[in-house]
Each structure stands twice: as C-alpha cells, then as structure tokens.
Design a protein around this motif. Sequence first.
Motif, PDB file in Angstrom:
ATOM      1  N   HIS A  38       0.830  -1.210   0.000  1.00  0.00           N
ATOM      2  CA  HIS A  38       0.000   0.000   0.000  1.00  0.00           C
ATOM      3  C   HIS A  38       0.868   1.267   0.000  1.00  0.00           C
ATOM      4  O   HIS A  38       1.520   1.563  -0.991  1.00  0.00           O
ATOM      5  N   SER A  39       0.922   2.001   1.096  1.00  0.00           N
ATOM      6  CA  SER A  39       1.568   3.316   1.102  1.00  0.00           C
ATOM      7  C   SER A  39       3.069   3.252   0.823  1.00  0.00           C
ATOM      8  O   SER A  39       3.601   4.094   0.097  1.00  0.00           O
ATOM      9  N   ARG A  42       3.932   3.110  -2.778  1.00  0.00           N
ATOM     10  CA  ARG A  42       3.316   4.156  -3.603  1.00  0.00           C
ATOM     11  C   ARG A  42       3.753   5.533  -3.094  1.00  0.00           C
ATOM     12  O   ARG A  42       2.950   6.434  -2.921  1.00  0.00           O
ATOM     13  N   SER A  43       5.034   5.665  -2.878  1.00  0.00           N
ATOM     14  CA  SER A  43       5.603   6.885  -2.317  1.00  0.00           C
ATOM     15  C   SER A  43       6.216   7.746  -3.411  1.00  0.00           C
ATOM     16  O   SER A  43       6.704   7.234  -4.426  1.00  0.00           O
ATOM     17  N   GLY A 197      -0.895   1.212   9.326  1.00  0.00           N
ATOM     18  CA  GLY A 197      -1.150   2.260   8.344  1.00  0.00           C
ATOM     19  C   GLY A 197      -2.578   2.772   8.396  1.00  0.00           C
ATOM     20  O   GLY A 197      -3.091   3.118   9.465  1.00  0.00           O
ATOM     21  N   PRO A 216      -7.435   8.477   6.516  1.00  0.00           N
ATOM     22  CA  PRO A 216      -6.671   8.180   5.303  1.00  0.00           C
ATOM     23  C   PRO A 216      -7.070   9.149   4.188  1.00  0.00           C
ATOM     24  O   PRO A 216      -8.251   9.459   4.010  1.00  0.00           O
ATOM     25  N   ARG A 218      -6.449   9.926   0.025  1.00  0.00           N
ATOM     26  CA  ARG A 218      -5.933   9.390  -1.241  1.00  0.00           C
ATOM     27  C   ARG A 218      -5.168  10.466  -2.007  1.00  0.00           C
ATOM     28  O   ARG A 218      -5.595  11.613  -2.100  1.00  0.00           O
ATOM     29  N   GLY A 300      -2.168   6.279  -3.656  1.00  0.00           N
ATOM     30  CA  GLY A 300      -1.779   5.749  -2.358  1.00  0.00           C
ATOM     31  C   GLY A 300      -2.498   6.489  -1.251  1.00  0.00           C
ATOM     32  O   GLY A 300      -3.086   7.550  -1.473  1.00  0.00           O
ATOM     33  N   LEU A 301      -2.454   5.925  -0.055  1.00  0.00           N
ATOM     34  CA  LEU A 301      -3.108   6.533   1.098  1.00  0.00           C
ATOM     35  C   LEU A 301      -2.072   7.141   2.031  1.00  0.00           C
ATOM     36  O   LEU A 301      -1.063   6.510   2.358  1.00  0.00           O
ATOM     37  N   ARG A 302      -2.337   8.363   2.462  1.00  0.00           N
ATOM     38  CA  ARG A 302      -1.508   9.067   3.438  1.00  0.00           C
ATOM     39  C   ARG A 302      -2.424   9.336   4.632  1.00  0.00           C
ATOM     40  O   ARG A 302      -3.409  10.057   4.503  1.00  0.00           O
ATOM     41  N   SER A 303      -2.116   8.763   5.781  1.00  0.00           N
ATOM     42  CA  SER A 303      -3.050   8.789   6.916  1.00  0.00           C
ATOM     43  C   SER A 303      -2.600   9.767   7.991  1.00  0.00           C
ATOM     44  O   SER A 303      -1.440   9.740   8.428  1.00  0.00           O
ATOM     45  N   GLY A 329       2.297  11.778   4.883  1.00  0.00           N
ATOM     46  CA  GLY A 329       3.137  11.619   3.703  1.00  0.00           C
ATOM     47  C   GLY A 329       4.610  11.633   4.023  1.00  0.00           C
ATOM     48  O   GLY A 329       5.437  11.851   3.129  1.00  0.00           O
TER      49      GLY A 329
END
Length: 372
Positions: A38-39, A42-43, A197, A216, A218, A300-303, A329
């Motif tokens: 996941h995150s 996808r950085s 996450g 989270p 997107r 990607g997800l940034r929480s 992020g």
Amino acid sequence: MYDYAIIGAGMAGASVAFELAETGSVALIEAEAQPGYHSTGRSAALFTPNYGNHVVRGINALSVPFFLDPPSGFAEHPLLTPRGLMTVAAPGDEAGLDAILALASDKAPVHRVSSTQALVRAPVLRPEKVAAAAIEPGVMDIDVDALHQGYLRGFKARGGKLTCKARVREINRRKGRWQLQLGTETITARLLINAAGAWADEVASMAGARPIGLVPKRRSAIVVDAPTDVTLHTMPAVEMIGSEAYFKPEAGRIMASFGDETPCEPQDAQPEELDIALTADWLERHTTISLRRIEHSWAGLRSFVADGAPVVGFDDELDDFFWLAAQGGYGIMMAPTLARASRSMIETGAFPDEVVAQEVTEEVLSPSRCVS
C-alpha cells in the motif's frame, strides 16, 4: 509465543521490527501477499528536510545519519541521491516564495534563483509561468525499495518471523498476553505494536483500544514519457506556489501529482479519472511536456490525525498496546528515527535524548492527545 507482534509490514512495521529483533523475538504480520503493497510502495520517494510541521521536520533531521550511513550490509547502493526541489512562482506570486525561503537553515538551505536560472534547471517549464523560484538543494531521491528490503532482510537475519497473506481476524487478550487469530494460525505475544497504516484504527478497535481519529487521504500520480531532448538526472523536482501539484524525474520518465488529499476509507486505493485528468491538465499548462499517453497511474493513502504529527507510544488504557501510526506523507523519511524512538520507549519507557532535544517528546507524539 513472541515478545512482540507487529501488525503491518510496510516501512513503519519493518523498521521497528528490525530494531526490536536485536533483543527480542518478533512476529511481523502482513495482510497482503507482499510487504509494502500500500503506502510504502506508492511513495513519491523524496527526502524533503523542510516538508511538514516542525515536529515532522525535527524527526526527519534525525533520520539523515541512518540514510547516509546505514548498518553494514544494509543496502548495496546509497539510500539517498541528489535531486533538489525547486519551488516556482508565476508572475504575481513572487511573494509566496518568502515562506519557503524562511524555512532555510544551515543544514537545509534554500536559495532564491531567477527565472532564467529556473528555466535552465527545469527546461520543460513554460517560460510564461516562471517569474522567480527557490531551490532547496538538500532534497534527495530515496531508494524506498532498498530501504524497505534492507529492514526486512536485517529483521530476518536477527531471527524475526515475517508472515504474509495473514489478515488479522480477531484479537484477544488473555492472561496478560495478546492472541492474534490469523485464519487457522494463532500468534501469541507479550506486546502488540499497531503499525497497520490506514487500518490502524480498525486494529485498535479489534484490540479494545479507542481510535485516534485517523483519516486516510488518497493521493494520485501519473507517469509519462519525458521529452527526449531533456537531461533528467540533473533536473530537480518542481512545485508551484499556490498549488500542491508537483512533478519530478523518475526512472527516465516524469512522475506528476496534483497533490490531491481526498479523505476515504482504508482500501486498496486506485486513481480516480478526475484526479488523473486534473494532473494531466496541470502538467500540460505548466510545462511543454506533451501527454500523448499516460504510461502509468497509481494512488496511495496518506493517513493523518488532526495535528499532522505521527502517533507513537503506549495506549493510555492498554499498557501492552503500542501505536506507530499516522505518519501521513512523511513515513519513509521518518522511519529510521521513529523506529529507534519506538524501541527506546518500549525498552526504557522514554525516547532517546537526541529525539527529545528536537522537541519531539513522548507527550507530543502520545496517542492520548488524539483521544477525546
């Protein structure tokens, strides 16, 4: 029976697993078929010293020694390579550079450059969009995969056990021990570490802990072919004043994002057509790059929690439940520092002195600040 069970084998979970496996038995549990799906995978893969609030910047600064000099055998190649970040002001937006320049320090300098100099550094920019710019030379490309794999290899070499395709179905606490049900397998541990996450609040609820209000968000990106007459390895990443959008060279192509932050449920994030269209339109309006086709797109997800700082520490009500979440992020940049800080907190009850010296205290990162 393990000393530690860690839920989530992305960068946060892998890094703290590496640290803890040096002195205890560790089970690292990943729901997906491969860690970092996941995150972590996808950085944007940039180390940006002046990005984030003052807490995040302090944590990032402490990660630099690890990135520059990781343990022997950790990675075959440097984890950081020079890139630079250029913030561009369009005509009428020049005053917006003042806030960027004000972030400069001896360790993370920022310099003003003219429009002519900016166009030399990033010749794909449309000249009419460039009035002035600021360059931050200390921004680096991070080899995210090498960092993540280095942590995982080191963790296994220290005797840790990684289990993938093992979604936690049930969490119980019996006789002072955690029992995690993974389909037909049960893992028992003295301490549970929540590094899940975007799913960290869901894990907390399963364990009987109160959620921290994790949101989270997107963010989408596209990858397109670069002009053949441009030298990419010397071009900085580029952002514009008044926008969260940016682009950067990546593996011989151009990666661009509109900088969207769309709240959503924890999920396998996929790019929305509107976000792709907005990114493509922004890139074409600000550069001479012709988008004949989009090679690849991802999301990607940034929480985050409300104050934008990570959540690191023992739960107020469950003294054997440890949070390592809400890294927004910045999780790749913060991983070395937060892994060491977590280990210190778990083993001694306090953060290392060098972390506290950056005004990153146990109270500042405590989960109690997020629970009403």
